[in-house]
Structure formats: structure tokens, C-alpha cells
Design a protein around this motif. Sequence first.
Motif, PDB file in Angstrom:
ATOM      1  N   ASN A 225     114.541 126.082  60.407  1.00 34.41           N
ATOM      2  CA  ASN A 225     113.495 125.079  60.183  1.00 34.41           C
ATOM      3  C   ASN A 225     112.453 125.677  59.235  1.00 34.41           C
ATOM      4  O   ASN A 225     111.947 126.774  59.486  1.00 34.41           O
ATOM      5  CB  ASN A 225     112.829 124.692  61.508  1.00 34.41           C
ATOM      6  CG  ASN A 225     113.831 124.153  62.526  1.00 34.41           C
ATOM      7  OD1 ASN A 225     114.660 123.308  62.200  1.00 34.41           O
ATOM      8  ND2 ASN A 225     113.757 124.652  63.751  1.00 34.41           N
ATOM      9  N   TYR A 226     112.134 124.932  58.169  1.00 35.76           N
ATOM     10  CA  TYR A 226     111.147 125.405  57.198  1.00 35.76           C
ATOM     11  C   TYR A 226     109.828 124.662  57.427  1.00 35.76           C
ATOM     12  O   TYR A 226     109.803 123.435  57.559  1.00 35.76           O
ATOM     13  CB  TYR A 226     111.644 125.166  55.767  1.00 35.76           C
ATOM     14  CG  TYR A 226     112.898 125.967  55.437  1.00 35.76           C
ATOM     15  CD1 TYR A 226     112.803 127.293  55.052  1.00 35.76           C
ATOM     16  CD2 TYR A 226     114.158 125.380  55.529  1.00 35.76           C
ATOM     17  CE1 TYR A 226     113.947 128.033  54.743  1.00 35.76           C
ATOM     18  CE2 TYR A 226     115.304 126.107  55.235  1.00 35.76           C
ATOM     19  CZ  TYR A 226     115.191 127.432  54.852  1.00 35.76           C
ATOM     20  OH  TYR A 226     116.325 128.165  54.558  1.00 35.76           O
ATOM     21  N   VAL A 227     108.755 125.429  57.493  1.00 38.25           N
ATOM     22  CA  VAL A 227     107.441 124.840  57.707  1.00 38.25           C
ATOM     23  C   VAL A 227     106.456 125.467  56.720  1.00 38.25           C
ATOM     24  O   VAL A 227     106.682 126.575  56.200  1.00 38.25           O
ATOM     25  CB  VAL A 227     106.939 125.082  59.151  1.00 38.25           C
ATOM     26  CG1 VAL A 227     107.841 124.393  60.166  1.00 38.25           C
ATOM     27  CG2 VAL A 227     106.820 126.554  59.445  1.00 38.25           C
ATOM     28  N   ASP A 239     108.943 132.402  63.649  1.00 39.75           N
ATOM     29  CA  ASP A 239     109.235 132.076  65.049  1.00 39.75           C
ATOM     30  C   ASP A 239     110.747 132.095  65.249  1.00 39.75           C
ATOM     31  O   ASP A 239     111.515 131.939  64.273  1.00 39.75           O
ATOM     32  CB  ASP A 239     108.680 130.700  65.421  1.00 39.75           C
ATOM     33  CG  ASP A 239     108.646 130.492  66.941  1.00 39.75           C
ATOM     34  OD1 ASP A 239     108.807 131.489  67.675  1.00 39.75           O
ATOM     35  OD2 ASP A 239     108.465 129.347  67.377  1.00 39.75           O
ATOM     36  N   GLN A 240     111.172 132.276  66.484  1.00 36.43           N
ATOM     37  CA  GLN A 240     112.595 132.319  66.790  1.00 36.43           C
ATOM     38  C   GLN A 240     112.825 131.799  68.197  1.00 36.43           C
ATOM     39  O   GLN A 240     111.945 131.848  69.052  1.00 36.43           O
ATOM     40  CB  GLN A 240     113.124 133.754  66.687  1.00 36.43           C
ATOM     41  CG  GLN A 240     112.564 134.690  67.757  1.00 36.43           C
ATOM     42  CD  GLN A 240     113.075 136.101  67.623  1.00 36.43           C
ATOM     43  OE1 GLN A 240     112.649 136.833  66.725  1.00 36.43           O
ATOM     44  NE2 GLN A 240     113.991 136.484  68.507  1.00 36.43           N
ATOM     45  N   GLU A 255     117.772 129.440  66.574  1.00 30.98           N
ATOM     46  CA  GLU A 255     116.835 128.679  65.756  1.00 30.98           C
ATOM     47  C   GLU A 255     115.796 129.627  65.158  1.00 30.98           C
ATOM     48  O   GLU A 255     115.152 130.386  65.893  1.00 30.98           O
ATOM     49  CB  GLU A 255     116.138 127.589  66.574  1.00 30.98           C
ATOM     50  CG  GLU A 255     117.058 126.451  66.960  1.00 30.98           C
ATOM     51  CD  GLU A 255     116.292 125.232  67.482  1.00 30.98           C
ATOM     52  OE1 GLU A 255     115.101 125.122  67.139  1.00 30.98           O
ATOM     53  OE2 GLU A 255     116.882 124.441  68.234  1.00 30.98           O
ATOM     54  N   THR A 257     112.418 129.732  62.539  1.00 30.22           N
ATOM     55  CA  THR A 257     111.388 128.999  61.795  1.00 30.22           C
ATOM     56  C   THR A 257     110.902 129.891  60.672  1.00 30.22           C
ATOM     57  O   THR A 257     110.459 131.026  60.918  1.00 30.22           O
ATOM     58  CB  THR A 257     110.218 128.623  62.716  1.00 30.22           C
ATOM     59  OG1 THR A 257     110.732 127.819  63.810  1.00 30.22           O
ATOM     60  CG2 THR A 257     109.175 127.812  61.968  1.00 30.22           C
TER      61      THR A 257
END
Length: 260
Positions: A225-227, A239-240, A255, A257
Motif C-alpha cells: 500500500n502506497y501512502v 508500516d507492516q 502487507e 505500507t
Amino acid sequence: MLDGTPDSALDPLSPPEPGESLNFRKRLEELGQMALLIFILASAAFLSAITAMRIAIHGREVTMPNLTGKNVVEATSMLHSRGLVLRVADRIYSELPINVVVRQTPPAGLLMKESQQVHVVLSLGQRQLQIPLLEGNSLRASRIVLLRAGLQVGEVSAVTMLDKPADEVVIQTPRPGAGAASPRVDVLISQGPRESAYVMPHFVGMIESDAQRRLDAVGLRRKVNYVSAPQWPHGSVIDQSPLAGSRLPAASTIELTVAN
């Protein structure tokens, strides 16, 4: 004025008559005997009360009879007369006639309390069944094969095996072709190969490409997920999931981030 005549108050006492002394001693002996009798009776009453209390608290004890070789009806009657209860723990094939006690627990001669249960193994008679081959079959198929032969699956144990599929019978007891002394066949089944597992590493702060390289090396799937996170360097993991140190089955999806 003294006139030489002895004063009557100073006259010596006359000694007791011999008959009075004997009577007094006899009365003392009678009182002693009566006190001893009362003590004995009181002691007996106390011991009786203690015995009654112990019986009331612990219950009446009876001797376990020998039931081996007795028909189940006769064995039940023997136990019932002693206040004991018969329970059938198992049935096996034996040289004894059907419904005759083969073994008993507790053994004969043991002291038992009323209402206690006695477990017996009854004979199924002299019938001998041939054990079919179960090894290589699934547990479900083995149950069907045994039912058709008048048998049933007994204890089922499982073990992890790399070269055997899950639920396959690996070993059976008794062996195939043997005569059955019991209607049950114990089996050992395979649980299949043990699933690989990993410990989740710490990815936060790592560059995305390095994290993905480590995941690809062990074949773990990932979702990224790209933020927008201006405070983090571009392309770094912020984050993971799962957290670092968690146990990961080989089929897990990781997952990550990543700062965009």
C-alpha cells in the motif's frame, strides 16, 4: 478449783468398734467397684459412638468378589448383594463363552465401599475375524472396510510425515491377516508434511526493494500500500502487518505500507 478428778473433756477417745471399721472398708470397696464399672461402661459407649461415626462418614466396606468366569447376570447379582455396581468397560473375543467376565477392575479381595463401580471386560465368544489391510487407505475408507468386516476403528494417532498425504493410514494394529482378539483396529495416520513457517522480520525503515527481495527469497506473498508521508524518505517502508517477530505460515500474505 481442781480437785484431782480428771476432767471429762480430757478423757481419751474410745477406739472404734471392730465391726464399724469393717463396714466402712466394705463400703469403700463397693464404691470403688461401682466407679470402675461406670468407667468401663462409659468407655464402651464412647468407643461405640466413635465406630458408628466412622461407619457413617466412610460408609460400610465390603470385600470385592472374584467375578472372572462368571456370567454377567451372576456377576451383577454378586455385586448387587454387596451394594456394588457393575459397569461393562469393554468386550473382547476370547475362549470364554459370550457375556462371561474375562477381566475385572478392581481385583478380587480388595476392600470396596458401598455404591462403588466395578468395571468388567466381557467375552464376545471364540469368533475370530481376519484383519483387512488398511495401510495406504484414507481413514474414512478404512472405517468402511472395517465395518464391512464386522470391526471398527479403535485408537487413532497422527504423526507428521513428509512423504505421506494427510489422513492416510500408515500403520495398523493388529497387522493385516491376523486374527482379531478385539473388534477394534488401532491406526496411525499421517498428518502430511509439516507446514513451513517463518518469523516476521522488521521491515519498517527499510527500502521497499530490499524488503521485497527478502520476501521473494522465502516465497512469501506480499501486498503493498502506497501512502503520502512527507516525513519519511521516498520508497521506505513505514508500516507492516504482521508485526515483527510474529510467526508466519508459509501461505501468509504480508502487507507493507510504503511512503510515496
